[in-house]
Design an enzyme around this catalytic site. Structure first.
Site, mmCIF file in Angstrom:
data_model
loop_
_atom_site.group_PDB
_atom_site.id
_atom_site.type_symbol
_atom_site.label_atom_id
_atom_site.label_comp_id
_atom_site.label_asym_id
_atom_site.label_seq_id
_atom_site.Cartn_x
_atom_site.Cartn_y
_atom_site.Cartn_z
ATOM 1 N N ASP A 142 0.851 -1.184 0.000
ATOM 2 C CA ASP A 142 0.000 0.000 0.000
ATOM 3 C C ASP A 142 0.886 1.233 0.000
ATOM 4 O O ASP A 142 2.018 1.191 0.498
ATOM 5 C CB ASP A 142 -0.932 0.018 1.209
ATOM 6 C CG ASP A 142 -2.173 0.870 0.978
ATOM 7 O OD1 ASP A 142 -3.225 0.312 0.610
ATOM 8 O OD2 ASP A 142 -2.085 2.104 1.148
ATOM 9 N N ASP A 196 4.361 3.108 -4.127
ATOM 10 C CA ASP A 196 3.473 3.800 -5.041
ATOM 11 C C ASP A 196 3.463 2.980 -6.323
ATOM 12 O O ASP A 196 4.485 2.868 -7.009
ATOM 13 C CB ASP A 196 4.013 5.210 -5.300
ATOM 14 C CG ASP A 196 3.235 5.980 -6.349
ATOM 15 O OD1 ASP A 196 2.302 5.410 -6.962
ATOM 16 O OD2 ASP A 196 3.565 7.157 -6.576
ATOM 17 N N VAL A 197 2.336 2.385 -6.669
ATOM 18 C CA VAL A 197 2.296 1.463 -7.803
ATOM 19 C C VAL A 197 2.572 2.159 -9.128
ATOM 20 O O VAL A 197 2.911 1.493 -10.119
ATOM 21 C CB VAL A 197 0.951 0.707 -7.879
ATOM 22 C CG1 VAL A 197 0.711 -0.101 -6.605
ATOM 23 C CG2 VAL A 197 -0.206 1.656 -8.157
ATOM 24 N N ASN A 233 -4.604 -4.678 -7.463
ATOM 25 C CA ASN A 233 -5.885 -4.205 -6.952
ATOM 26 C C ASN A 233 -5.924 -2.699 -6.686
ATOM 27 O O ASN A 233 -7.004 -2.114 -6.691
ATOM 28 C CB ASN A 233 -6.230 -4.966 -5.660
ATOM 29 C CG ASN A 233 -7.413 -4.375 -4.944
ATOM 30 O OD1 ASN A 233 -8.554 -4.523 -5.382
ATOM 31 N ND2 ASN A 233 -7.146 -3.670 -3.846
ATOM 32 N N TYR A 274 -11.089 7.445 -15.501
ATOM 33 C CA TYR A 274 -11.348 6.162 -14.851
ATOM 34 C C TYR A 274 -11.838 5.128 -15.866
ATOM 35 O O TYR A 274 -11.342 3.989 -15.907
ATOM 36 C CB TYR A 274 -12.385 6.337 -13.742
ATOM 37 C CG TYR A 274 -12.651 5.067 -12.965
ATOM 38 C CD1 TYR A 274 -11.795 4.668 -11.947
ATOM 39 C CD2 TYR A 274 -13.756 4.269 -13.252
ATOM 40 C CE1 TYR A 274 -12.029 3.506 -11.229
ATOM 41 C CE2 TYR A 274 -13.999 3.106 -12.551
ATOM 42 C CZ TYR A 274 -13.140 2.730 -11.535
ATOM 43 O OH TYR A 274 -13.374 1.565 -10.838
ATOM 44 N N LYS A 312 -9.875 1.623 -16.954
ATOM 45 C CA LYS A 312 -10.417 0.290 -16.701
ATOM 46 C C LYS A 312 -10.663 -0.485 -17.995
ATOM 47 O O LYS A 312 -10.531 -1.716 -18.013
ATOM 48 C CB LYS A 312 -11.692 0.388 -15.856
ATOM 49 C CG LYS A 312 -11.436 0.875 -14.432
ATOM 50 C CD LYS A 312 -10.447 -0.018 -13.690
ATOM 51 C CE LYS A 312 -10.273 0.388 -12.242
ATOM 52 N NZ LYS A 312 -9.333 -0.494 -11.504
#
Length: 251
Positions: A36, A60-61, A87, A153, A157
């Site tokens: 996270d 930080d992804v 996720n 967004y 996705k």
């Protein structure tokens, strides 16, 4: 659907669906690397697991160096990486394109799309070397339709679903499965504000009321699907998108 001895990296594991996945995986024998951006949240998840195996990682992804460090440290510590759950994600508050700033676009795509790409690319090395692995991407009903988010967004996705299919196409025959979970309206910390008078969205309220389930989903209901996809029972499933949406996408 046991995961005994497997090493699972879960991003966004400090809350919501990620924390629920961590709990489900740990309860079924996996060692979880809970990732996270908030160190305290990741550590709290590991504390709640209380399994004596799992560890927390702060990253930080959207930062390639952070991602590569987490994967390298996971393999160095545990010797393998069996399951990757991409996720972590953010909403864009239903912002239409003409109101979407460069900053909002780049942040949303950075976390929602670059993150899964960076982590998948880094994880493929050890997974291919061991001849087996599983990648699970958290997509969305917004991978199929408009209206579940704003321009950034929805674009992110849709792209995550495309990435999932290409990963399955390229690596399935080499032992790495890739699939996507497409949640509907799930009650998490990220969606809490949509339940306040200030944050309510009439479109969302109407859509949820019109679903067969007629309610918000629970993080645990997404985690159940993740457990199945991570298990050997799903060994014949490649490149699929599983809607867990209470029937939102029914025509």
């Amino acid at each position: 659907m046991k995961l005994d001895g497997r090493i699972a990296v879960i991003t966004g594991a400090g809350s919501g669906m990620g924390r629920a996945m961590a709990g489900e995986f740990s309860a079924n024998g996996a060692t979880v690397v809970a990732v996270d951006v908030r160190a305290d949240a990741a550590q709290e998840t590991v504390k709640l697991l209380d399994d004596g195996r799992s560890v927390a990682q702060t990253a930080d992804v959207s930062n390639k160096a952070d991602v590569e460090r987490v994967v390298a440290e996971t393999v160095a510590r545990f010797g393998r990486l069996d399951i990757l759950c991409n996720n972590a994600g953010v909403l864009d508050d239903y912002t239409p394109a003409d109101e979407t700033s460069d900053e909002l676009w780049n942040r949303t795509l950075g976390i929602n799309l670059n993150g899964p790409f960076f982590f998948s690319r880094a994880a493929l090395g050890p997974m291919l070397a061991q001849g087996k692995g599983c990648i699970i991407n958290t997509a969305s009903i917004s991978s199929f339709v408009a209206g579940g988010g704003g321009a950034a967004y929805t674009a992110s996705k849709h792209a995550v679903l495309g990435l999932t299919k290409q990963l399955a196409f390229d690596y399935g025959k080499r032992g790495v499965r890739a699939n996507a979970i497409c949640p509907g309206a799930i009650h998490t910390g990220m969606t809490d504000h949509l339940m306040t008078p200030e944050g309510r969205n009439p479109h969302v309220d109407e859509a949820i009321a019109g679903t067969p389930a007629g309610r918000w989903g629970k993080p645990e209901e997404i985690a159940h699907m993740a457990l199945f996809l991570a298990s050997d029972e799903a060994d014949f499933i490649h490149g699929s998108a599983f809607t867990v949406d209470g029937g939102w996408l029914l025509p």
